[in-house]
Design an enzyme around this catalytic site. Structure first.
Site, PDB file in Angstrom:
ATOM      1  CG  ASN A   1     -32.449  80.739  44.384  1.00  0.00           C
ATOM      2  OD1 ASN A   1     -32.679  81.677  45.150  1.00  0.00           O
ATOM      3  ND2 ASN A   1     -33.297  80.355  43.451  1.00  0.00           N
TER       4      ASN A   1
ATOM      5  CB  SER B   1     -36.051  78.681  42.873  1.00  0.00           C
ATOM      6  OG  SER B   1     -36.839  78.413  44.017  1.00  0.00           O
TER       7      SER B   1
ATOM      8  CD  GLU C   1     -30.256  79.823  37.805  1.00  0.00           C
ATOM      9  OE1 GLU C   1     -29.127  79.951  38.308  1.00  0.00           O
ATOM     10  OE2 GLU C   1     -31.259  79.461  38.461  1.00  0.00           O
TER      11      GLU C   1
ATOM     12  CG  HIS D   1     -35.038  79.314  38.389  1.00  0.00           C
ATOM     13  ND1 HIS D   1     -33.961  79.761  39.120  1.00  0.00           N
ATOM     14  CD2 HIS D   1     -36.152  79.735  39.060  1.00  0.00           C
ATOM     15  CE1 HIS D   1     -34.409  80.409  40.191  1.00  0.00           C
ATOM     16  NE2 HIS D   1     -35.716  80.408  40.165  1.00  0.00           N
TER      17      HIS D   1
END
Length: 288
Positions: free
Chosen positions: A192, A121, A154, A142
């Site tokens: 993130n 991440s 992702e 991800h």
């Protein structure tokens, strides 16, 4: 390799994310191998998977026959030599040395065409790929917690990732029932990086004694968020969340806006990692 060539998916790391990804792959019809070096973690993952599928069956979302078939498609193992697949997804601790070690071990026992995907991440895919055999087949994939429910995935290209590998992982994400978003390699990727301040600023409010964590959670829930930041950190894992923030702080050359919280550090040091340990910012007396 095409999507039709993918029959087996191996998942490395049987923690919360690895278990969820493995269950998702099995539910989607793939032969699935879930590996962990820790027998206790692996046993917990098997128990969690069985309970999750039983819950789906009880709700009528899958039949009892489908429940059995999904379980039959998953192998839970401590034997690294069983990790032979068309796609390998690592979901281990956010440490480059650990990822390099396990991915290279797996690369040696698989075909050169095997795709090596990372569920990281925060760590750059380019840095992961740099010390792995065949960096062109290393890609970011991800998922978000819980992996069986959250739609977004992702798909991240490193500097060496072959375009056809990125495209194939996008197709795989769609096959898994997800909504893939292509991202270039950057600290925290998209989600993130954007979401980090949801946690960081909330923790600053707590540090400055502006409000309690319960009040901050209630306020953000009242603003439309399904969960408050402290509830979500407990669900994700306080340790995992802290690790991501720390990695991004380093990646952005100690930019103060990404500074990890001393309160969160204290929770990690105390072993209060959230739901998985029975205590985080909240207590979960029923958790073992």
């Amino acid at each position: 390799m095409t999507l039709q060539d993918i029959e087996t998916i191996a998942v490395i790391g049987a923690g919360t994310m690895g278990q969820g990804i493995a269950q998702l792959c099995a539910q989607s019809g793939f032969t699935t191998i879930l590996y962990d070096i820790n027998a206790t973690v692996l046993e917990k993952a098997e128990t969690t998977t069985m309970a999750s599928l039983a819950k789906l069956a009880d709700k009528g979302k899958i039949s009892s026959q489908e429940q059995e078939e999904i379980l039959d498609r998953i192998t839970f193992t401590k034997d690294v030599l069983q990790l032979r697949a068309e796609v390998v997804i690592e979901a281990v601790v956010e440490r480059l040395d650990v990822k390099h070690s396990i991915l290279n071990e797996v690369a040696q026992q698989n075909k050169p065409s095997t795709i090596l995907a990372s569920n990281t991440s925060s760590l750059p895919i380019t840095r992961i790929a740099a010390k792995v055999q065949g960096p062109e087949r290393v890609v970011g994939l991800h998922f978000f917690n819980p992996a069986t429910i959250m739609k977004l995935v992702e798909v991240i290209s490193g500097a060496a990732t072959a375009p056809e590998v990125t495209q194939l992982m996008k197709e795989l994400a769609l096959r898994l029932g997800k909504t893939p978003v292509i991202a270039q390699d950057a600290p925290g990727f998209i989600v993130n990086r954007v979401a980090r301040h949801f946690y960081v600023e909330s923790l600053k409010l707590l540090e400055e004694n502006v409000a309690s964590h319960e009040s901050i959670d209630r306020l953000l829930q009242a603003s439309g968020f399904k969960m408050g930041p402290f509830q979500l950190m407990d669900l994700i894992g306080v340790d995992t969340n802290f690790s991501v923030t720390s990695a991004m702080f380093e990646a952005f050359h100690q930019d103060p806006k990404f500074r990890p919280s001393r309160w969160q550090q204290q929770k990690v040091d105390a072993g209060h990692h959230g739901r998985k340990t029975g205590r985080g910012f909240y207590e979960y007396p029923t958790q073992k």
